[in-house]
Design an enzyme around this catalytic site. Structure first.
Site, PDB file in Angstrom:
ATOM      1  N   ASN A   1       0.867  -1.183   0.000  1.00 33.53           N
ATOM      2  CA  ASN A   1       0.000   0.000   0.000  1.00 33.53           C
ATOM      3  C   ASN A   1       0.901   1.229   0.000  1.00 33.53           C
ATOM      4  OD1 ASN A   1      -1.784   2.065   0.450  1.00 33.53           O
ATOM      5  ND2 ASN A   1      -2.314   1.455   2.543  1.00 33.53           N
ATOM      6  N   TRP A   2       0.972   1.866  -1.157  1.00 36.31           N
ATOM      7  CA  TRP A   2       1.887   3.011  -1.279  1.00 36.31           C
ATOM      8  C   TRP A   2       1.339   4.281  -0.625  1.00 36.31           C
ATOM      9  CZ3 TRP A   2       4.381   3.033  -6.877  1.00 36.31           C
ATOM     10  CH2 TRP A   2       5.183   1.890  -7.000  1.00 36.31           C
TER      11      TRP A   2
ATOM     12  N   HIS B   1      -9.354   1.241   5.106  1.00 37.16           N
ATOM     13  CA  HIS B   1      -8.044   1.452   5.732  1.00 37.16           C
ATOM     14  C   HIS B   1      -8.198   2.422   6.905  1.00 37.16           C
ATOM     15  CE1 HIS B   1      -3.941   2.716   6.406  1.00 37.16           C
ATOM     16  NE2 HIS B   1      -3.590   1.575   5.846  1.00 37.16           N
TER      17      HIS B   1
ATOM     18  N   GLU C   1      -4.953  -4.738  10.662  1.00 38.95           N
ATOM     19  CA  GLU C   1      -3.900  -3.741  10.856  1.00 38.95           C
ATOM     20  C   GLU C   1      -4.167  -2.990  12.157  1.00 38.95           C
ATOM     21  OE1 GLU C   1      -1.967  -2.473   6.935  1.00 38.95           O
ATOM     22  OE2 GLU C   1      -3.834  -1.367   7.022  1.00 38.95           O
TER      23      GLU C   1
ATOM     24  N   GLY D   1       2.880   2.509  10.660  1.00 34.63           N
ATOM     25  CA  GLY D   1       3.817   3.621  10.482  1.00 34.63           C
ATOM     26  C   GLY D   1       4.556   4.017  11.743  1.00 34.63           C
TER      27      GLY D   1
ATOM     28  N   SER E   1       3.840  -1.909  10.246  1.00 29.80           N
ATOM     29  CA  SER E   1       5.300  -1.945  10.436  1.00 29.80           C
ATOM     30  C   SER E   1       5.924  -3.297  10.088  1.00 29.80           C
ATOM     31  CB  SER E   1       5.660  -1.518  11.859  1.00 29.80           C
ATOM     32  OG  SER E   1       5.268  -0.173  12.081  1.00 29.80           O
TER      33      SER E   1
ATOM     34  N   GLY F   1       3.142  -1.054   4.195  1.00 27.74           N
ATOM     35  CA  GLY F   1       3.169   0.369   3.881  1.00 27.74           C
ATOM     36  C   GLY F   1       4.577   0.816   3.514  1.00 27.74           C
ATOM     37  N   GLY F   2       5.259   1.451   4.461  1.00 26.63           N
ATOM     38  CA  GLY F   2       6.574   2.061   4.203  1.00 26.63           C
ATOM     39  C   GLY F   2       7.559   1.150   3.483  1.00 26.63           C
TER      40      GLY F   2
HETATM   41  P1  13P Z   1       3.351   0.561   7.569  1.00 24.27           P
HETATM   42  O1  13P Z   1       3.839  -0.757   6.991  1.00 24.27           O
HETATM   43  O2  13P Z   1       4.090   1.749   7.042  1.00 24.27           O
HETATM   44  O3  13P Z   1       3.261   0.498   9.057  1.00 24.27           O
HETATM   45  O4  13P Z   1       1.839   0.752   7.034  1.00 24.27           O
HETATM   46  C1  13P Z   1       0.951  -0.286   7.156  1.00 24.27           C
HETATM   47  C2  13P Z   1      -0.274   0.046   6.401  1.00 24.27           C
HETATM   48  O5  13P Z   1      -1.014   0.934   6.765  1.00 24.27           O
HETATM   49  C3  13P Z   1      -0.555  -0.726   5.194  1.00 24.27           C
HETATM   50  O6  13P Z   1      -1.854  -0.504   4.736  1.00 24.27           O
END
Ligand code: 13P
Length: 247
Positions: free
Chosen positions: A11-12, A91, A163, A169, A208, A229-230
């Site tokens: 997920n960008w 989300h 999540e 994040g 994360s 995410g990241g």
């Molecule tokens: P991170 O991997 O940056 O914590 O984000 C997770 C996320 O929200 C994926 O949808």
């Protein structure tokens, strides 16, 4: 338990670029296999470019409406016609920043399926809710709002992403045991409606995930891959995470 092919989805969020699409497409071609599915959720404005690069894609949200005067919204039928097969719905950033309710999210879930998109329904509790011991209550309500509106059979063509909001994040990943505990709770809850649906449904973990923790997380019995995410913005990290998901 049925065989569930893991998914690793990136997920960008509101990040990325045409250059990154090229790099991630190269990685995805190397790691997509019988063992796993690899999906990318780029910003909607990059969707065509990502599909042309050969990526299996989706959008980060869709409108609950068919078409018309909804400035700025993303039309599910157009997403499908571009060649995407998935969308995220619910989300936590959509819930908290844009005020999407469980009911809105159930409507988006329905709209996605009506147009041939597989919704990935994101659920999870905040830090405060966890501290208050409300994790199960919160994820139950998030799931039941879809089941009550659309029926348990609607989950056949869907994916769940658990999540925990406090892990998104923040670098604070749920431990594999914490994540497994909630994934098992989710699957057991669904089993009380329909065992076959529950056993076949893929439940991804997000929050994360990185190349150091993905292997242990994905090894848990009820974790069927991840929503990243990241780390999905870093080609080599994303590659390593993909490789740690084995069917
Ligand atoms: P991170 O991997 O940056 O914590 O984000 C997770 C996320 O929200 C994926 O949808």
């Amino acid at each position: 338990m049925g065989q569930r092919k893991p998914i690793v989805a990136g997920n960008w969020k509101m990040n990325g670029s045409p250059e990154l699409i090229k790099e991630i497409a190269a990685v995805s071609a190397q790691v997509t296999s019988e063992q796993r599915e690899v999906l990318i959720f780029p910003p909607a404005v990059l969707l065509s470019e990502a599909i042309s690069a050969g990526l299996e894609c989706g959008t980060q949200t869709v409108s609950e409406f068919d078409a018309g005067a909804y400035t700025g919204e993303i039309q599910a039928s157009l997403v499908k016609s571009l060649g995407a097969n998935y969308t995220l719905v619910g989300h936590s950033e959509r819930r908290s920043i844009y005020g999407e309710s469980n009911e809105d999210i159930a409507n988006k879930f329905a709209q996605a399926q009506k147009n041939g998109l597989t919704p990935i329904l994101c659920i999870g509790e905040t830090q405060e809710q966890r501290t208050e011991g409300k994790t199960e209550e919160v994820v139950k309500q998030q799931l039941v709002s879809v089941i009550e509106k659309l029926g348990i059979a609607s989950l056949v063509n869907s994916v769940i992403a658990y999540e925990p909001v406090w892990a998104i994040g923040t670098g604070l990943t749920a431990t594999p045991e914490q994540a497994q505990e909630t994934h098992k709770y989710i699957r057991d809850l669904l089993r009380s409606y329909d065992e076959q649906v529950a056993d076949a449904l893929r439940i991804l973990y997000g929050g994360s995930v990185n190349e150091s923790n993905s292997e242990l997380l994905f090894a848990q019995a009820d974790i069927d891959g991840g929503l990243i995410g990241g780390a999905s913005l870093k080609p080599q990290s994303f590659k390593a995470i993909c490789e740690s998901a084995k069917g």
